[in-house]
Write a protein that holds these residues in place. Structure first.
Motif, PDB file in Angstrom:
ATOM      1  N   ASP A 312       0.820  -1.209   0.000  1.00 17.70           N
ATOM      2  CA  ASP A 312       0.000   0.000   0.000  1.00 17.70           C
ATOM      3  C   ASP A 312       0.854   1.259   0.000  1.00 17.70           C
ATOM      4  N   THR A 313       1.985   1.236   0.691  1.00 16.83           N
ATOM      5  CA  THR A 313       2.840   2.427   0.797  1.00 16.83           C
ATOM      6  C   THR A 313       3.931   2.474  -0.264  1.00 16.83           C
ATOM      7  N   MET A 314       3.990   1.491  -1.137  1.00 15.36           N
ATOM      8  CA  MET A 314       5.091   1.424  -2.097  1.00 15.36           C
ATOM      9  C   MET A 314       5.165   2.623  -3.044  1.00 15.36           C
ATOM     10  N   PRO A 315       4.047   3.173  -3.542  1.00 16.83           N
ATOM     11  CA  PRO A 315       4.188   4.368  -4.389  1.00 16.83           C
ATOM     12  C   PRO A 315       4.935   5.502  -3.686  1.00 16.83           C
ATOM     13  N   GLU A 316       4.671   5.702  -2.387  1.00 14.20           N
ATOM     14  CA  GLU A 316       5.377   6.726  -1.629  1.00 14.20           C
ATOM     15  C   GLU A 316       6.831   6.333  -1.387  1.00 14.20           C
ATOM     16  N   ALA A 317       7.077   5.039  -1.230  1.00 13.83           N
ATOM     17  CA  ALA A 317       8.416   4.561  -0.859  1.00 13.83           C
ATOM     18  C   ALA A 317       9.387   4.517  -2.023  1.00 13.83           C
ATOM     19  N   MET A 318       8.906   4.550  -3.264  1.00 18.59           N
ATOM     20  CA  MET A 318       9.798   4.390  -4.418  1.00 18.59           C
ATOM     21  C   MET A 318      10.907   5.440  -4.435  1.00 18.59           C
ATOM     22  N   ALA A 319      10.660   6.622  -3.914  1.00 17.94           N
ATOM     23  CA  ALA A 319      11.688   7.672  -3.900  1.00 17.94           C
ATOM     24  C   ALA A 319      12.887   7.269  -3.054  1.00 17.94           C
ATOM     25  N   PHE A 320      12.684   6.368  -2.088  1.00 22.00           N
ATOM     26  CA  PHE A 320      13.776   5.879  -1.256  1.00 22.00           C
ATOM     27  C   PHE A 320      14.355   4.577  -1.789  1.00 22.00           C
ATOM     28  N   LEU A 321      13.507   3.734  -2.366  1.00 22.31           N
ATOM     29  CA  LEU A 321      13.957   2.440  -2.880  1.00 22.31           C
ATOM     30  C   LEU A 321      14.731   2.583  -4.179  1.00 22.31           C
ATOM     31  N   ALA A 322      14.441   3.626  -4.944  1.00 27.67           N
ATOM     32  CA  ALA A 322      15.112   3.896  -6.221  1.00 27.67           C
ATOM     33  C   ALA A 322      15.435   5.391  -6.246  1.00 27.67           C
ATOM     34  N   PRO A 323      16.560   5.812  -5.656  1.00 30.04           N
ATOM     35  CA  PRO A 323      16.771   7.225  -5.341  1.00 30.04           C
ATOM     36  C   PRO A 323      17.376   8.089  -6.440  1.00 30.04           C
ATOM     37  N   ASN A 324      17.660   7.536  -7.625  1.00 28.47           N
ATOM     38  CA  ASN A 324      18.269   8.361  -8.668  1.00 28.47           C
ATOM     39  C   ASN A 324      17.926   7.817 -10.052  1.00 28.47           C
ATOM     40  N   PRO A 325      18.222   8.548 -11.116  1.00 29.25           N
ATOM     41  CA  PRO A 325      17.827   8.092 -12.461  1.00 29.25           C
ATOM     42  C   PRO A 325      18.348   6.717 -12.829  1.00 29.25           C
ATOM     43  N   ASN A 326      19.593   6.405 -12.447  1.00 28.82           N
ATOM     44  CA  ASN A 326      20.134   5.093 -12.783  1.00 28.82           C
ATOM     45  C   ASN A 326      19.354   3.972 -12.109  1.00 28.82           C
ATOM     46  N   SER A 327      18.778   4.249 -10.939  1.00 31.84           N
ATOM     47  CA  SER A 327      18.028   3.225 -10.209  1.00 31.84           C
ATOM     48  C   SER A 327      16.914   2.629 -11.058  1.00 31.84           C
ATOM     49  N   TYR A 328      16.295   3.450 -11.877  1.00 32.89           N
ATOM     50  CA  TYR A 328      15.120   3.011 -12.634  1.00 32.89           C
ATOM     51  C   TYR A 328      15.496   2.196 -13.863  1.00 32.89           C
ATOM     52  N   ARG A 329      16.754   2.236 -14.264  1.00 30.98           N
ATOM     53  CA  ARG A 329      17.196   1.388 -15.370  1.00 30.98           C
ATOM     54  C   ARG A 329      17.213  -0.088 -14.973  1.00 30.98           C
ATOM     55  N   ARG A 330      17.230  -0.350 -13.683  1.00 33.62           N
ATOM     56  CA  ARG A 330      17.228  -1.734 -13.197  1.00 33.62           C
ATOM     57  C   ARG A 330      15.877  -2.399 -13.409  1.00 33.62           C
ATOM     58  N   PHE A 331      14.810  -1.611 -13.491  1.00 34.81           N
ATOM     59  CA  PHE A 331      13.464  -2.178 -13.582  1.00 34.81           C
ATOM     60  C   PHE A 331      13.133  -2.503 -15.036  1.00 34.81           C
ATOM     61  N   VAL A 332      13.175  -3.802 -15.350  1.00 38.41           N
ATOM     62  CA  VAL A 332      12.924  -4.305 -16.700  1.00 38.41           C
ATOM     63  C   VAL A 332      12.045  -5.541 -16.564  1.00 38.41           C
ATOM     64  N   PRO A 333      11.067  -5.721 -17.424  1.00 36.94           N
ATOM     65  CA  PRO A 333      10.218  -6.917 -17.324  1.00 36.94           C
ATOM     66  C   PRO A 333      10.998  -8.210 -17.533  1.00 36.94           C
ATOM     67  N   ASN A 334      10.529  -9.253 -16.876  1.00 34.23           N
ATOM     68  CA  ASN A 334      10.953 -10.634 -17.122  1.00 34.23           C
ATOM     69  C   ASN A 334      12.409 -10.925 -16.766  1.00 34.23           C
ATOM     70  N   ILE A 335      12.957 -10.240 -15.751  1.00 36.29           N
ATOM     71  CA  ILE A 335      14.331 -10.554 -15.326  1.00 36.29           C
ATOM     72  C   ILE A 335      14.432 -10.677 -13.799  1.00 36.29           C
ATOM     73  N   PHE A 336      13.385 -11.042 -13.115  1.00 36.31           N
ATOM     74  CA  PHE A 336      13.361 -11.242 -11.667  1.00 36.31           C
ATOM     75  C   PHE A 336      13.567  -9.940 -10.881  1.00 36.31           C
TER      76      PHE A 336
END
Length: 468
Positions: A312-336
């Motif tokens: 439930d709180t994950m949308p708010e937490a993403m700023a801490f779990l993925a704190p910079n532009p490079n962080s979001y390059r890790r999120f790709v479908p179908n790679i665990f």
């Protein structure tokens, strides 16, 4: 910036010293300096190196540091977030050594000690902007539920060559076993572990010397990528301390071996990213695992409520779990790598995985955070979500079977600027982490994004000059 008055060793007779300090100096008479360190908002380790004669002052009187040191961007620059820095005159706050963290730095070229710091105001209150104190405030609320979190971190990282290729691009290190630079790997391949055995063994020895418990070591999905598990401890602050000390040890030992270690989330665009998995269970007042559902259902109702709160709180937490532009390059479908708010038993594609095994070991594995996240803040968001779900008896829905990473969750922010904006409007995490901290963090990261986006990347010429 000067500290409080200089204190000589003679000011503290040996019989009045704290036992920890006295024992350390007795066992390590050759140490001449101590690094007093802390992790800032971005997880960067900062601090000062003091002569060993100042060790008593560090433990008893404390040290003065500018409070804005906790609100710097990833490059170490201040943007006066929420009026902290230039606007308030940048006042000092008081730092004291955390008991139990005075240890040798075995990778240092000269005899050196280090100690972790915790920060307080002049009135003795916890300093709001120390990430460790943010975690402490959240963890304390578990007492309301009669629970005690048990936590362990599991981190992936890359070893890279100290030499860059053109454009400051990293490259895998030369294998000590073959003398060649690998361009592929075998996940869980023992040949890769054997090749870097001396480095990995030195990391585990360094961690043992600093009382950081390490476990299994594995080669991961790319050349030079490894994962090392840390041990479970029934103290969230200690677990996050272990994570910070582990990362520092890995980087220090890598330098001794002529390499660099990076916890960057996605150092190579076409290879696997690095994650920071957090394993958390909860002990009840009898010392039993409150997440064990017994024989009828592996997951107790309390565990399911905790999962529901995290999701439930994950949308708010993403700023801490993925704190910079490079962080979001890790999120790709179908790679665990999780890209949907899901949970499941033994499902590595789910955001929240429930490993099977003995009921006493029942836990949540949070798989979303990148290795570049601040461990204090990432864990604070997880515990906040757990408490939120348990206190309100939220329902996580059915567990997911099959591939949960087939498509992006449209309710999650998948760009850093959007994540910081969502955090700025947060309600739940604002309550748990503190409104002042949430506002300052969001302001700091948005200012960092402004500066990052203002840089003129080479690809603009490659894409648009020829189209003019």
């Amino acid at each position: 910036m000067p500290d409080s008055h200089s204190t000589s060793d003679d000011d503290y007779p040996s019989d009045s010293r704290l036992p920890e300090v006295a024992a350390f100096l007795s066992d390590n008479p050759e140490v001449r300096a101590v690094d007093a360190i802390f992790a800032d908002l971005s997880g960067v380790v900062r601090g000062k190196r003091y002569p060993i004669d100042d060790i008593d002052k560090i433990f008893e009187e404390g040290l003065a540091f500018p409070g804005s040191a906790f609100l710097l961007d990833a490059k170490g620059e201040s943007h006066d977030p929420a009026g902290r820095g230039f606007s308030d005159g940048d006042p000092d706050v008081l730092a004291r050594a955390i008991p139990g963290t005075l240890k040798r730095v075995p990778w240092a070229p000269k005899p050196l000690a280090q100690v972790l710091l915790n920060f307080h105001t002049a009135d003795g209150d916890l300093y709001t902007f120390d990430p460790r104190n943010v975690l402490a405030r959240v963890a304390e609320r578990f007492g309301e539920l009669g629970l005690r979190p048990v936590v362990a971190f599991e981190l992936e990282f890359y070893l890279i060559d100290a030499q860059r290729v053109q454009g400051y691009i990293p490259q895998p290190p030369v294998s000590p076993l073959t003398g060649q630079r690998d361009d592929a790997t075998q996940v869980y391949g023992m040949a890769d572990v054997d090749a870097f055995d001396e480095f990995l063994e030195e990391v585990t020895r360094a961690c043992a010397m600093q009382d950081v418990p390490t476990g299994a070591i594995s080669a991961e999905y790319a050349p030079g990528q490894f994962e090392i598990n840390l041990g479970h401890v029934a103290d969230p602050l200690m677990a996050a301390d272990h994570c910070v000390l582990f990362q520092r040890a890995v980087k220090g030992v890598a330098r001794r071996h002529g390499m660099q270690a990076t916890f960057m989330a996605k150092p190579y665009p076409d290879l696997a990213g690095s994650g920071m998995h957090m394993h958390v269970s909860a002990l009840d007042e009898n010392g039993d695992n409150a997440f064990d559902g017994g024989k009828t259902d592996p997951a107790s109702p309390l565990l399911k409520h905790a999962i529901a709160g995290i999701l439930d709180t994950m949308p708010e937490a993403m700023a801490f779990l993925a704190p910079n532009p490079n962080s979001y390059r890790r999120f790709v479908p179908n790679i665990f790598v999780p890209i949907r708010r899901t949970w499941g038993f033994e499902n590595r594609s789910a955001a929240m995985r429930i490993p099977l095994g003995k009921g006493s070991a029942r836990r949540i594995e949070h798989r979303v955070a990148g290795a570049d996240a601040n461990p204090y803040l990432a864990l604070a968001t997880m515990l906040a979500g757990m408490h939120h779900g348990m206190a309100n008896k939220l329902d996580p829905g059915k567990s997911f079977k099959g591939n949960a990473g087939y498509a992006f969750d449209e309710d999650l922010p998948w760009r850093p600027r959007r994540a910081f904006e969502v955090l700025g409007d947060a309600d739940t995490l604002r309550d748990y982490l503190g409104a002042g901290y949430v506002d300052a963090y969001a302001a700091c990261k948005l200012a960092e994004m402004d500066k990052y986006e203002a840089e003129f990347p080479p690809q603009e010429y490659r894409w648009y000059l020829q189209a003019d």
